[in-house]
Design an enzyme around this catalytic site. Structure first.
Site, short mmCIF file in Angstrom:
data_model
loop_
_atom_site.label_atom_id
_atom_site.label_comp_id
_atom_site.label_asym_id
_atom_site.label_seq_id
_atom_site.Cartn_x
_atom_site.Cartn_y
_atom_site.Cartn_z
N ASN A 94 1.03 -1.08 -0.32
CA ASN A 94 -0.14 -0.02 0.15
C ASN A 94 0.89 1.51 0.16
O ASN A 94 1.36 1.38 1.15
CB ASN A 94 -0.95 -0.22 1.27
CG ASN A 94 -1.94 -1.45 0.92
OD1 ASN A 94 -3.01 -1.28 0.21
ND2 ASN A 94 -2.34 -2.23 2.40
N ASP A 95 0.80 2.35 -0.95
CA ASP A 95 1.83 3.19 -1.44
C ASP A 95 0.66 3.92 -1.33
O ASP A 95 -0.51 4.42 -2.10
CB ASP A 95 2.02 2.95 -2.39
CG ASP A 95 3.25 4.67 -3.10
OD1 ASP A 95 3.29 5.75 -1.92
OD2 ASP A 95 3.65 4.70 -3.42
#
Length: 448
Positions: free
Chosen positions: A388-389
């Site tokens: 998850n960026d």
């Protein structure tokens, strides 16, 4: 003493409060039994984005958008008294009048740096609890507390740069969550169908479930706590090769043609045997390996993916200390594998029906007061922690908060390297000291 100062605390509500599909959510037996369990707590460490990102305001906006989709997390727990039979019932109020929103805390520490947090050899400092909101808050406190609380803490990094810690505490009732936050507003929100909020109730179980009022009385504090040995926390890293070696060893030693032992089952067995070996327990005492088993796809028919629900069973593999240590790791892994495979649709439904007939609410720390008799495998390495960026890079590290902490608890995270697993362990101090000198254990673990 940690220098963590709260800058602001606010309530974030869904963008669109007027949703006709929102309704009451009635908790199932698998939710209600956790009423007196602490909010689970998890945290991620990030590099801080450019100041032009306007981190806090954008996170709040993104959270508001996320709550519009996952609106139950902005709801409020409600208790109704049934005077005619001296019972109480609970539900989550999700309409616009009951939407209390999620708690959002902005904090900073001007003295702590990343090197203080990510200590050598995986040690977890005591001050980590200051980074988490809703400490010592239990699910029953959702009557007055937000069901979801987040805290963003800015800390120093080496070379005078700054980092950000994002932590969250989520009510154990009635469902789990993968947080969706980001500085890019709704662009970070996936395109999905409106979350299904129907309760999952078996034939023959009516709702709302009536809980005896005596079961909801505030538990008395335990008096023997001060007599218990101290605990310490440590993070162990198992590389993809470590896990592959453990899996191969377990399957070779088990010699079973019917069951294939997974890497997670092999890791659980390795940790179980290694910790019990240094526990000081006698050979005839029983020891347990406890795992939460996801039942969503084990049901017949399987539950829809979009349906929220805390549908888990606590599976327990029990053997004597002598059996565990006299046999090889593969034998222990086989006992875990058999236990996991025994968690069936029929067993799940039987548990639910029996629980409604004789309601029992679990208390935090309800395990044995012994120095050590169990390992409890918590969370899952399959959650995509590092994938998850949020718009300013991937997390640097993941940690568990103090909620539900107990001796023998092993919180599993996806490792930062592909295919690896990190284990946030809480162990008796003397067990940890011996474990760190155990050559057999250290052969398959990476300590940084």
């Amino acid at each position: 003493m940690a220098d963590v100062t709260v800058i602001s605390s606010s309530i974030v509500r869904p963008q669109n409060l007027n949703q006709s599909c929102r309704t009451k959510i009635h908790p199932t037996p698998f939710d209600l039994k956790l009423l007196y369990v602490d909010y689970p707590q998890r945290g991620l460490l990030f590099h801080k984005p450019d100041p032009e990102t306007h981190l806090i305001s954008r996170l709040k906006t993104s959270l508001s958008t996320a709550l519009d989709i996952y609106f139950p997390f902005s709801g409020r727990l409600v208790k109704e008294e049934n005077l005619e039979d001296n019972t109480v019932s609970f539900y989550i109020d999700c309409d616009e009048h009951g939407s209390s929103g999620a708690k959002f805390v902005h904090a900073e520490s001007k003295s702590l740096s990343v090197s203080d947090i990510l200590q050598l050899h995986g040690s977890v400092p005591d001050f980590m609890s200051h980074f988490f909101p809703s400490v010592d808050v239990k699910s029953i406190n959702g009557l007055t507390e937000p069901l979801l609380a987040l805290q963003v803490t800015e800390v120093k990094m080496v070379f005078s740069s700054v980092s950000v810690i994002i932590t969250w505490s989520l009510m154990e009732l009635p469902f789990g969550v993968s947080l969706i936050l980001g500085p890019r507003y709704a662009l970070m929100i996936p395109t999905i169908r409106r979350t299904t909020t129907r309760g999952w109730f078996l034939d023959g179980i009516s709702f709302p479930i009536r809980v005896p009022a005596s079961e909801t009385a505030v538990p008395s504090p335990r008096q023997e706590t001060s007599l218990r040995p101290t605990s310490n926390e440590r993070v162990f890293h198992f590389t993809k090769r470590n896990l592959s070696n453990l899996k191969a060893k377990a399957n070779n030693e088990a010699g079973s043609s019917d069951l294939i032992i997974s890497s997670l089952q092999a890791l659980s067995a390795h940790l179980w045997r290694s910790t019990v070996r240094h526990s000081g327990m006698s050979r005839d005492e029983e020891t347990h390996c406890k795992l939460t088993v996801d039942m969503r796809q084990r049901l017949n028919p399987p539950l829809e993916k979009e349906c929220f629900g805390n549908l888990i069973l606590l599976g327990v593999a029990t053997v004597t200390v002598g059996e565990l240590l006299d046999n090889q790791m593969g034998w222990a892994a086989l006992q875990i594998s058999k236990m996991v495979h025994s968690q069936t649709d029929e067993k799940f439904k039987t548990f639910a029906k029996n629980w409604v007939r004789d309601v029992k609410i679990l208390e935090k720390g309800c395990g044995s007061p012994k120095v050590f008799d169990s390992v409890v495998m918590s969370s899952s390495p399959w959650f995509d922690v590092y994938g998850n960026d949020f718009g300013w890079g991937k997390p640097i590290a993941a940690r568990a908060g103090p909620g539900n902490s107990m001796r023998g608890k092993l919180v599993l995270f996806q490792g930062i390297e592909e295919g690896s697993i990190a284990v946030h362990a809480t162990l008796c101090s003397h067990v940890l000291v011996k474990l760190l000198a155990d050559v057999e254990f250290l052969e398959n673990v990476t300590i940084t």
